[in-house]
Design a protein around this motif. Structure first.
Motif, short mmCIF file in Angstrom:
data_model
loop_
_atom_site.label_atom_id
_atom_site.label_comp_id
_atom_site.label_asym_id
_atom_site.label_seq_id
_atom_site.Cartn_x
_atom_site.Cartn_y
_atom_site.Cartn_z
N LEU A 7 -3.08 7.68 -7.51
CA LEU A 7 -2.07 6.65 -7.30
C LEU A 7 -2.66 5.28 -7.55
CD1 LEU A 7 -0.47 9.01 -6.07
CD2 LEU A 7 0.22 7.47 -4.23
N GLN A 23 -1.38 1.63 3.30
CA GLN A 23 -0.87 2.30 2.10
C GLN A 23 0.64 2.06 1.94
OE1 GLN A 23 -1.99 6.44 2.48
NE2 GLN A 23 -3.93 6.11 1.40
N PRO A 78 5.73 5.87 -6.48
CA PRO A 78 4.29 5.95 -6.74
C PRO A 78 3.95 5.77 -8.21
CG PRO A 78 4.95 7.65 -5.19
CD PRO A 78 6.22 7.03 -5.71
N LYS A 131 5.01 -4.70 -4.57
CA LYS A 131 4.71 -3.33 -4.18
C LYS A 131 5.59 -2.37 -4.98
CE LYS A 131 5.54 -3.89 0.23
NZ LYS A 131 5.63 -3.60 1.69
N THR A 165 -5.69 8.46 -3.46
CA THR A 165 -4.50 7.79 -2.92
C THR A 165 -4.50 6.27 -3.03
OG1 THR A 165 -5.44 7.79 -0.68
CG2 THR A 165 -4.10 9.70 -1.30
N GLY A 166 -5.31 5.73 -3.93
CA GLY A 166 -5.27 4.28 -4.13
C GLY A 166 -6.34 3.55 -3.33
N ASN A 200 -1.42 1.33 -4.54
CA ASN A 200 -0.84 1.98 -3.37
C ASN A 200 -1.24 1.33 -2.05
OD1 ASN A 200 0.87 3.99 -2.26
ND2 ASN A 200 -0.92 5.19 -1.66
N THR A 252 3.26 10.85 -0.32
CA THR A 252 2.61 11.12 -1.60
C THR A 252 2.72 12.59 -1.97
OG1 THR A 252 1.07 9.26 -1.36
CG2 THR A 252 0.39 11.08 -2.79
#
Length: 311
Positions: A80, A224, A99, A95, A249-250, A83, A231
């Protein structure tokens, strides 16, 4: 599943690869191995992906610490982007509303202590801008398809630390990031796989990056944009997430070079477009440490620039 913290290693006693659980439940395995301290582990019989794997009383000594899953065990690496709310803010971007997903091949993955390779195609580094990104990394434990958020954590085998090394020049030259983040031997992960049952809330973990001893990222998974449940639910829509699949996950704010982006293919090197002034980039001989709480520990890798080809 009988283990809570899993490492993969070559044992001094056998000179073979084993999986095991560190005897010291509080030990930061990555730091201990880096400091050349003796690390002992109870052998786990079976595969990391096998729910019937058994923790035994046999104690082995870590000779070489490896990534927690082999490349053959990793089915696919999903990632991602943007995120974390603070990372989007430092990039002066809104933002994301869904995703931002890209992929890496397993050939990009390396373990603790293995040099991050900056290939010739990403040199010179002052132009191509290799960068660090600490990331909470999910490992899927059972086939997951069309999973609702309320059940998403049931499909997580465990969590580990990832470092999404990125090459900003190539990344900003196109709308698709996969190629710029997928070079061979450029994505460290490990050192420990912590079971999902040991981390009931993955949105309460601290993340930190240090380069050559200087703290550059200091964040929390609470920031996040899309949490772990969201996710997994999103990525499993119409798609089976196979056991061994990895999800990075970023990253939080503080990366080396965040560019105030222009339209695709209008990337230029202007110092006033960098959030960090001067911009920070990885180079040969640097040492990168990424740490996540909850027992995941510290992942340490040196940086290596691939030598120029001989004529």
């Amino acid at each position: 599943m009988s283990w809570t913290r899993l490492i993969r290693f070559v044992a001094a006693e056998t000179n073979r690869i084993h999986i095991g659980q560190p005897v010291d439940s509080q030990l930061d395995v990555g730091l201990a191995v880096y400091a050349k301290k003796t690390v002992k582990a109870h052998e786990i019989v079976g595969s990391a992906l096998d729910s019937n794997a058994k923790l035994t009383d046999r104690v082995l000594t870590v000779s070489t610490l490896l990534e927690p899953l082999s490349r053959d065990q990793v089915k696919l690496v999903r990632c991602l982007g943007l995120n974390y709310a603070d990372h989007a803010a430092e990039a002066k971007l809104p933002k994301p509303t869904i995703p931002v997903v890209f992929y890496k091949p397993a050939s990009s993955l390396i373990g603790p202590g293995v040099p991050v390779t900056i290939p010739r195609v990403a040199q010179p580094v002052a132009y191509h801008l290799p960068d660090y990104e600490v990331e909470l990394t999910i490992v899927i434990g059972k086939p997951a398809k069309d999973v609702p958020e309320s059940e998403a954590l049931d499909y997580v085998l465990g969590y580990t630390v990832g470092n999404d090394i990125s090459f900003r020049h190539h990344q900003m030259a196109t709308s698709q990031w996969s190629w710029s983040k997928s070079f061979d031997d450029s994505t460290p992960f490990g050192p420990v796989l912590v079971s999902a049952k040991a981390i009931p809330d993955p949105q309460k973990l601290h993340l930190k990056t240090e380069v050559n001893g200087k703290v550059l990222q200091d964040g929390t998974t609470a920031n996040q944009v899309f949490n772990v449940k969201q996710t997994i639910a999103f990525l499993s829509q119409g798609t089976t997430l196979e056991p061994g699949s990895i999800i990075m996950t970023g990253t939080p704010a503080g990366v080396g070079q965040v560019l105030t982006l222009r339209p695709v293919r209008q990337f230029v090197h202007e110092s006033n477009r960098f959030v960090r002034k001067p911009a920070i980039y990885l180079k040969h001989g640097d040492e990168v440490r990424v740490t996540i709480g909850g027992g995941l520990g510290t992942l340490i890798n040196p940086v290596f620039e691939e030598p120029k080809a001989k004529l």
